[in-house]
Write a protein that holds these residues in place. Structure first.
Motif, PDB file in Angstrom:
ATOM      1  N   GLU A  85     -29.156  -9.733 -14.394  1.00 38.54           N
ATOM      2  CA  GLU A  85     -30.547  -9.256 -14.329  1.00 38.54           C
ATOM      3  C   GLU A  85     -31.075  -8.962 -15.725  1.00 38.54           C
ATOM      4  N   TYR A  86     -30.237  -8.425 -16.578  1.00 36.43           N
ATOM      5  CA  TYR A  86     -30.675  -8.168 -17.954  1.00 36.43           C
ATOM      6  C   TYR A  86     -31.178  -9.445 -18.597  1.00 36.43           C
ATOM      7  N   LEU A  87     -30.416 -10.531 -18.445  1.00 33.51           N
ATOM      8  CA  LEU A  87     -30.791 -11.799 -19.072  1.00 33.51           C
ATOM      9  C   LEU A  87     -32.103 -12.332 -18.507  1.00 33.51           C
ATOM     10  N   LYS A  88     -32.351 -12.076 -17.224  1.00 32.71           N
ATOM     11  CA  LYS A  88     -33.586 -12.563 -16.605  1.00 32.71           C
ATOM     12  C   LYS A  88     -34.754 -11.612 -16.835  1.00 32.71           C
ATOM     13  N   VAL A  89     -34.520 -10.320 -16.609  1.00 35.05           N
ATOM     14  CA  VAL A  89     -35.618  -9.351 -16.560  1.00 35.05           C
ATOM     15  C   VAL A  89     -36.002  -8.831 -17.939  1.00 35.05           C
ATOM     16  N   TYR A  90     -35.009  -8.562 -18.784  1.00 33.19           N
ATOM     17  CA  TYR A  90     -35.287  -7.849 -20.036  1.00 33.19           C
ATOM     18  C   TYR A  90     -35.464  -8.765 -21.245  1.00 33.19           C
ATOM     19  N   ASP A  91     -34.761  -9.900 -21.273  1.00 38.30           N
ATOM     20  CA  ASP A  91     -34.839 -10.743 -22.467  1.00 38.30           C
ATOM     21  C   ASP A  91     -36.251 -11.233 -22.752  1.00 38.30           C
ATOM     22  N   VAL A  92     -37.054 -11.376 -21.711  1.00 37.79           N
ATOM     23  CA  VAL A  92     -38.425 -11.864 -21.903  1.00 37.79           C
ATOM     24  C   VAL A  92     -39.252 -10.903 -22.756  1.00 37.79           C
ATOM     25  N   PHE A  93     -38.800  -9.641 -22.832  1.00 37.59           N
ATOM     26  CA  PHE A  93     -39.510  -8.629 -23.620  1.00 37.59           C
ATOM     27  C   PHE A  93     -38.957  -8.508 -25.052  1.00 37.59           C
ATOM     28  N   SER A  94     -38.078  -9.425 -25.447  1.00 37.43           N
ATOM     29  CA  SER A  94     -37.459  -9.340 -26.774  1.00 37.43           C
ATOM     30  C   SER A  94     -38.455  -9.528 -27.899  1.00 37.43           C
ATOM     31  N   PHE A  95     -39.435 -10.414 -27.676  1.00 37.69           N
ATOM     32  CA  PHE A  95     -40.387 -10.767 -28.730  1.00 37.69           C
ATOM     33  C   PHE A  95     -41.795 -10.727 -28.152  1.00 37.69           C
ATOM     34  N   VAL A  96     -42.489  -9.613 -28.410  1.00 41.71           N
ATOM     35  CA  VAL A  96     -43.832  -9.416 -27.873  1.00 41.71           C
ATOM     36  C   VAL A  96     -44.795  -9.075 -29.003  1.00 41.71           C
ATOM     37  N   ASP A  97     -45.890  -9.787 -29.066  1.00 35.64           N
ATOM     38  CA  ASP A  97     -46.971  -9.468 -30.007  1.00 35.64           C
ATOM     39  C   ASP A  97     -47.894  -8.476 -29.304  1.00 35.64           C
ATOM     40  N   LEU A  98     -47.723  -7.194 -29.622  1.00 38.64           N
ATOM     41  CA  LEU A  98     -48.480  -6.157 -28.923  1.00 38.64           C
ATOM     42  C   LEU A  98     -49.972  -6.212 -29.241  1.00 38.64           C
ATOM     43  N   GLU A  99     -50.319  -6.640 -30.443  1.00 35.57           N
ATOM     44  CA  GLU A  99     -51.733  -6.698 -30.810  1.00 35.57           C
ATOM     45  C   GLU A  99     -52.469  -7.756 -30.011  1.00 35.57           C
ATOM     46  N   LYS A 100     -51.808  -8.896 -29.809  1.00 29.02           N
ATOM     47  CA  LYS A 100     -52.443  -9.993 -29.070  1.00 29.02           C
ATOM     48  C   LYS A 100     -52.039 -10.018 -27.597  1.00 29.02           C
ATOM     49  N   GLY A 101     -51.035  -9.223 -27.247  1.00 26.80           N
ATOM     50  CA  GLY A 101     -50.550  -9.251 -25.869  1.00 26.80           C
ATOM     51  C   GLY A 101     -49.886 -10.565 -25.527  1.00 26.80           C
ATOM     52  N   GLU A 102     -49.161 -11.135 -26.484  1.00 28.04           N
ATOM     53  CA  GLU A 102     -48.530 -12.441 -26.295  1.00 28.04           C
ATOM     54  C   GLU A 102     -47.007 -12.312 -26.280  1.00 28.04           C
ATOM     55  N   PHE A 103     -46.384 -13.143 -25.490  1.00 28.71           N
ATOM     56  CA  PHE A 103     -44.928 -13.186 -25.382  1.00 28.71           C
ATOM     57  C   PHE A 103     -44.420 -14.469 -26.022  1.00 28.71           C
ATOM     58  N   ALA A 104     -43.440 -14.326 -26.913  1.00 31.28           N
ATOM     59  CA  ALA A 104     -42.859 -15.516 -27.533  1.00 31.28           C
ATOM     60  C   ALA A 104     -42.257 -16.438 -26.476  1.00 31.28           C
ATOM     61  N   PHE A 105     -41.696 -15.853 -25.414  1.00 35.79           N
ATOM     62  CA  PHE A 105     -41.034 -16.660 -24.399  1.00 35.79           C
ATOM     63  C   PHE A 105     -42.005 -17.538 -23.611  1.00 35.79           C
ATOM     64  N   SER A 106     -43.301 -17.297 -23.741  1.00 27.88           N
ATOM     65  CA  SER A 106     -44.268 -18.185 -23.090  1.00 27.88           C
ATOM     66  C   SER A 106     -44.236 -19.567 -23.717  1.00 27.88           C
ATOM     67  N   SER A 107     -43.663 -19.677 -24.925  1.00 27.44           N
ATOM     68  CA  SER A 107     -43.551 -20.967 -25.623  1.00 27.44           C
ATOM     69  C   SER A 107     -42.115 -21.475 -25.656  1.00 27.44           C
ATOM     70  N   TYR A 108     -41.240 -20.860 -24.882  1.00 24.92           N
ATOM     71  CA  TYR A 108     -39.810 -21.150 -24.986  1.00 24.92           C
ATOM     72  C   TYR A 108     -39.483 -22.627 -24.800  1.00 24.92           C
ATOM     73  N   PHE A 109     -40.117 -23.269 -23.828  1.00 23.54           N
ATOM     74  CA  PHE A 109     -39.788 -24.657 -23.525  1.00 23.54           C
ATOM     75  C   PHE A 109     -40.519 -25.647 -24.435  1.00 23.54           C
ATOM     76  N   ASP A 110     -41.241 -25.121 -25.406  1.00 19.53           N
ATOM     77  CA  ASP A 110     -41.911 -25.998 -26.378  1.00 19.53           C
ATOM     78  C   ASP A 110     -40.968 -26.433 -27.498  1.00 19.53           C
ATOM     79  N   PHE A 111     -39.782 -25.833 -27.568  1.00 21.02           N
ATOM     80  CA  PHE A 111     -38.873 -26.086 -28.676  1.00 21.02           C
ATOM     81  C   PHE A 111     -37.681 -26.918 -28.212  1.00 21.02           C
ATOM     82  N   ASP A 112     -37.303 -27.863 -29.068  1.00 22.15           N
ATOM     83  CA  ASP A 112     -36.231 -28.795 -28.719  1.00 22.15           C
ATOM     84  C   ASP A 112     -34.845 -28.285 -29.077  1.00 22.15           C
ATOM     85  N   ASN A 113     -34.775 -27.296 -29.974  1.00 23.40           N
ATOM     86  CA  ASN A 113     -33.459 -26.801 -30.379  1.00 23.40           C
ATOM     87  C   ASN A 113     -33.537 -25.318 -30.719  1.00 23.40           C
ATOM     88  N   ASP A 114     -32.376 -24.700 -30.815  1.00 23.60           N
ATOM     89  CA  ASP A 114     -32.298 -23.262 -31.055  1.00 23.60           C
ATOM     90  C   ASP A 114     -32.850 -22.876 -32.421  1.00 23.60           C
TER      91      ASP A 114
END
Length: 260
Positions: A85-114
């Motif tokens: 559950e940690y990997l599913k529920v909490y990791d999405v909050f690892s990188f959040v732009d609070l000023e813009k209200g944006e989540f880095a994970f919203s772009s996760y599948f845009d990248f081809d490699n780590d």
């Protein structure tokens, strides 16, 4: 957002024993290391922990080695459910732009490699809200940090002398410092926390759906066998749907792992 240090988290002895025991149980269940009931070598430093685990029924002494009891396996299984559950529920909050209200994970599948993903997230505009979310949901923030350490392989049991590192205070002091310096719910405000958790939960489900779709597409190349996978993953998504409620936390987080 400026982060202020607050000295308000101290790991208790029971916290530390619990985290140490999880690492040892994992090595006993999933590793190749056999721990002798006679203290010698690097394992000798673990003997006080083993004695408590035996006294409380989490492991047993079988011949000259320790074995995990059914009670110990039950505790470990509960922890692994929390970790999933940690990997599913909490990791999405690892990188959040609070000023813009944006989540880095919203772009996760845009990248081809780590490497490209890591370069994207290595940006000062992103804050880590995992501890704030854990505190908002009344979960133990120290356990969340401990899980992040596991995910980063900070407790590498393949390294010589790992037993001494586990029993030392270094890692536990780091966990305390991270908890104390992290953004707290009061830094964000309740309304903003609710909004962020709502957004994060919706994103979590979307990421799971996208992952399921990609897995199904990959499985289709194999010429069948996708039905079972689809059913399991759909059930998994349904399992996480209660998290649409920002105050929800699964009951598995509310029971103590060990009774010392």
């Amino acid at each position: 957002m400026a982060i202020q240090l607050r000295k308000n988290t101290l790991l208790s002895d029971d916290n530390k024993k619990t985290f140490k025991a999880i690492i040892v149980l994992n090595e006993m269940i999933n590793g190749n290391h056999q721990f002798s009931s006679s203290a010698y070598g690097d394992d000798a430093v673990l003997q006080p922990l083993f004695q408590e685990l035996v006294a409380n029924g989490y492991i047993i002494s079988s011949g000259s080695v320790y074995k995990v009891s059914s009670k110990g396996r039950g505790v470990f299984d509960t922890f692994m459910k929390r970790y999933s559950e940690y990997l599913k529920v909490y990791d999405v909050f690892s990188f959040v732009d609070l000023e813009k209200g944006e989540f880095a994970f919203s772009s996760y599948f845009d990248f081809d490699n780590d490497d490209d993903w890591f370069n994207f997230t290595d940006n000062e505009r992103f804050d880590d809200l995992r501890i704030a979310v854990a505190m908002f949901k009344k979960a133990d923030p120290a356990e969340i940090v401990f899980m992040s350490f596991i995910n980063e392989n900070r407790f590498d049991t393949s390294v010589s002398g790992w037993q001494n590192d586990l029993m030392a205070d270094t890692a536990w002091g780091e966990i305390e410092d991270i908890c104390n310096s992290a953004i707290k719910p009061e830094d964000v405000g309740e309304d903003a926390m609710v909004d962020m958790i709502n957004q994060g939960s919706e994103l979590m489900i979307k990421l799971m759906e996208e992952e399921q779709k990609q897995n199904n597409n990959n499985n289709n190349y194999g010429g069948g066998g996708t039905t079972t996978t689809t059913i399991v993953e759909e059930e998994t998504i349904e399992y996480y749907e209660p998290y649409y409620d920002p105050y929800y936390i699964s009951p598995i987080w509310l029971v103590p792992l060990f009774i010392w």
